[in-house]
Design an enzyme around this catalytic site. Sequence first.
Site, mmCIF file in Angstrom:
data_model
loop_
_atom_site.group_PDB
_atom_site.id
_atom_site.type_symbol
_atom_site.label_atom_id
_atom_site.label_comp_id
_atom_site.label_asym_id
_atom_site.label_seq_id
_atom_site.Cartn_x
_atom_site.Cartn_y
_atom_site.Cartn_z
ATOM 1 N N ALA A 1 4.822 3.713 -7.756
ATOM 2 C CA ALA A 1 5.775 4.708 -8.236
ATOM 3 C C ALA A 1 5.173 5.338 -9.488
ATOM 4 O O ALA A 1 4.371 4.714 -10.188
ATOM 5 C CB ALA A 1 7.103 4.037 -8.557
ATOM 6 N N GLY B 1 4.883 0.430 -5.434
ATOM 7 C CA GLY B 1 5.601 1.214 -4.434
ATOM 8 C C GLY B 1 4.704 1.673 -3.294
ATOM 9 O O GLY B 1 5.185 1.913 -2.188
ATOM 10 N N GLU C 1 3.899 -4.863 -10.482
ATOM 11 C CA GLU C 1 5.021 -4.474 -11.344
ATOM 12 C C GLU C 1 5.241 -5.422 -12.513
ATOM 13 O O GLU C 1 5.709 -5.017 -13.574
ATOM 14 C CB GLU C 1 6.319 -4.382 -10.507
ATOM 15 C CG GLU C 1 6.376 -3.174 -9.581
ATOM 16 C CD GLU C 1 5.822 -3.430 -8.194
ATOM 17 O OE1 GLU C 1 5.052 -4.402 -8.000
ATOM 18 O OE2 GLU C 1 6.152 -2.643 -7.281
ATOM 19 N N GLU D 1 4.709 -1.155 -0.964
ATOM 20 C CA GLU D 1 6.043 -1.215 -0.351
ATOM 21 C C GLU D 1 6.233 -0.113 0.683
ATOM 22 O O GLU D 1 6.851 -0.329 1.733
ATOM 23 C CB GLU D 1 7.111 -1.125 -1.443
ATOM 24 C CG GLU D 1 7.081 -2.358 -2.340
ATOM 25 C CD GLU D 1 7.988 -2.250 -3.540
ATOM 26 O OE1 GLU D 1 7.874 -1.253 -4.287
ATOM 27 O OE2 GLU D 1 8.809 -3.160 -3.742
HETATM 28 N N1 CO8 Z 1 1.924 6.392 -11.940
HETATM 29 C C1 CO8 Z 1 1.516 7.499 -12.592
HETATM 30 N N2 CO8 Z 1 0.219 7.858 -12.713
HETATM 31 C C2 CO8 Z 1 -0.708 7.052 -12.145
HETATM 32 C C3 CO8 Z 1 -0.356 5.885 -11.446
HETATM 33 C C4 CO8 Z 1 1.039 5.560 -11.344
HETATM 34 N N3 CO8 Z 1 1.470 4.493 -10.664
HETATM 35 N N4 CO8 Z 1 -1.488 5.292 -11.018
HETATM 36 C C5 CO8 Z 1 -2.514 6.055 -11.433
HETATM 37 N N5 CO8 Z 1 -2.048 7.130 -12.096
HETATM 38 C C6 CO8 Z 1 -2.817 8.207 -12.722
HETATM 39 C C7 CO8 Z 1 -3.478 7.743 -14.009
HETATM 40 O O1 CO8 Z 1 -2.558 7.801 -15.083
HETATM 41 C C8 CO8 Z 1 -4.594 8.737 -14.145
HETATM 42 O O2 CO8 Z 1 -4.065 9.948 -14.640
HETATM 43 P P1 CO8 Z 1 -4.799 10.725 -15.865
HETATM 44 O O3 CO8 Z 1 -6.120 11.125 -15.271
HETATM 45 O O4 CO8 Z 1 -3.874 11.860 -16.135
HETATM 46 O O5 CO8 Z 1 -4.930 9.725 -16.963
HETATM 47 C C9 CO8 Z 1 -5.027 8.989 -12.696
HETATM 48 O O6 CO8 Z 1 -3.910 8.580 -11.897
HETATM 49 C C10 CO8 Z 1 -6.226 8.166 -12.287
HETATM 50 O O7 CO8 Z 1 -5.969 6.807 -12.561
HETATM 51 P P2 CO8 Z 1 -6.944 5.868 -13.432
HETATM 52 O O8 CO8 Z 1 -7.708 6.700 -14.414
HETATM 53 O O9 CO8 Z 1 -6.124 4.744 -13.989
HETATM 54 O O10 CO8 Z 1 -7.923 5.364 -12.279
HETATM 55 P P3 CO8 Z 1 -8.733 3.980 -12.233
HETATM 56 O O11 CO8 Z 1 -9.644 4.111 -11.062
HETATM 57 O O12 CO8 Z 1 -9.298 3.664 -13.565
HETATM 58 O O13 CO8 Z 1 -7.615 2.865 -11.916
HETATM 59 C C11 CO8 Z 1 -5.701 1.912 -10.787
HETATM 60 C C12 CO8 Z 1 -6.917 2.868 -10.701
HETATM 61 C C13 CO8 Z 1 -6.182 0.494 -10.935
HETATM 62 C C14 CO8 Z 1 -4.927 2.077 -9.495
HETATM 63 C C15 CO8 Z 1 -4.840 2.310 -12.010
HETATM 64 O O14 CO8 Z 1 -4.595 3.706 -11.974
HETATM 65 C C16 CO8 Z 1 -3.528 1.613 -12.075
HETATM 66 O O15 CO8 Z 1 -3.454 0.465 -12.456
HETATM 67 N N6 CO8 Z 1 -2.407 2.306 -11.701
HETATM 68 C C17 CO8 Z 1 -1.074 1.770 -11.802
HETATM 69 C C18 CO8 Z 1 -0.796 0.755 -10.699
HETATM 70 C C19 CO8 Z 1 0.605 0.198 -10.832
HETATM 71 O O16 CO8 Z 1 0.949 -0.454 -11.787
HETATM 72 N N7 CO8 Z 1 1.460 0.458 -9.837
HETATM 73 C C20 CO8 Z 1 2.811 -0.012 -9.805
HETATM 74 C C21 CO8 Z 1 3.732 1.010 -10.392
HETATM 75 S S1 CO8 Z 1 5.401 0.423 -10.547
HETATM 76 C C22 CO8 Z 1 6.081 0.635 -9.009
HETATM 77 O O17 CO8 Z 1 5.416 1.028 -8.099
HETATM 78 C C23 CO8 Z 1 7.528 0.326 -8.836
HETATM 79 C C24 CO8 Z 1 7.914 0.414 -7.351
HETATM 80 C C25 CO8 Z 1 9.260 1.020 -7.180
HETATM 81 C C26 CO8 Z 1 9.647 1.061 -5.701
HETATM 82 C C27 CO8 Z 1 9.031 2.197 -4.909
HETATM 83 C C28 CO8 Z 1 9.540 2.191 -3.495
HETATM 84 C C29 CO8 Z 1 8.669 3.048 -2.595
#
Ligand code: CO8
Length: 263
Positions: A69, A112, A135, A115
């Site tokens: 998400a 998400g 999460e 999921e």
């Molecule tokens: N939300 C918003 N932006 C994101 C997300 C995210 N989940 N994941 C990546 N991005 C963005 C980054 O902020 C970045 O943007 P910017 O260039 O503007 O800084 C861009 O995507 C590229 O990402 P990274 O630079 O971080 O890329 P890396 O290759 O270094 O890392 C990762 C990749 C490991 C995937 C890393 O981006 C990461 O850890 N992302 C977050 C993963 C996460 O925590 N996901 C869980 C989110 S909480 C959730 O999903 C709740 C679920 C709710 C239910 C949904 C039901 C369908």
Amino acid sequence: NGNKVYENIIVSRPAEGVALITLNRPKALNALSSPLFKELNEATEELDKDDSVGALVLTGSDRAFAAGADIKEMKDKTFVDVYQNKFLEDWTKITGLRKPIIAAVSGYALGGGCELALMCDIILASPTAVFGQPEINLGVIPGGGGTQRLIHAIGKSRTMELTLTGRNFTAAEAEAWGVVSRVVPEGEGKVVEEAVKMASVIASKSKVAVQAGKEAVNAAYEMTLAEGLRFERRLFHGLFATQDQKEGMSAFAEKRKPTWNHS
Ligand code: CO8
């Protein structure tokens, strides 16, 4: 090609009877947002009603199916916001589709994203797929069914480990544990190609029988074994009221290919 143009998804028709939905927020690794789900729900609802479609495929990019998400959208929300507005309520609509939907997962399927894949009927993964419920690292827990759907697929101990440590799991683990039906050997776009092939096979069957098959399998999530068996038997009996049952069995007896009329 007559497909509607969206901002966060791309809808295409890669094969007869098959609709392909590609999540398209590459800069955010396909982070799932409310506008994205609004479009996904609209598109899937339309395709579910479209008689020319027999099965759907949902995919992302090579780098990410969906990295979860959108954390930036969520970060300032308050309890009252999310509770009053029923945040996530309309993020699970695809579980109500009549037609099968296959997830083709490459790269990150986190939070998400994991999921969303689990909400689909079948998951195919590329060897690059990385799954996880991270999460806990954000001070929350899965909210789109992760804890519940993973339990069914991989049992309590693994689900607990993944939920509480937030560690990712690989395509190979996902295959060994039965989260995905199989890992498709390497090659850009290969997993999507394979999912489209599978969707084509499904789309070539009787739509009413496919719908019944999906409903019966899903019933196993909700029912006891005795209830589920009765439910399955009733659906099986019900199919004898269809022309496709007459056609399918006559065609076998006459050693020819069946022609379904989906009624
Ligand atoms: N939300 C918003 N932006 C994101 C997300 C995210 N989940 N994941 C990546 N991005 C963005 C980054 O902020 C970045 O943007 P910017 O260039 O503007 O800084 C861009 O995507 C590229 O990402 P990274 O630079 O971080 O890329 P890396 O290759 O270094 O890392 C990762 C990749 C490991 C995937 C890393 O981006 C990461 O850890 N992302 C977050 C993963 C996460 O925590 N996901 C869980 C989110 S909480 C959730 O999903 C709740 C679920 C709710 C239910 C949904 C039901 C369908």
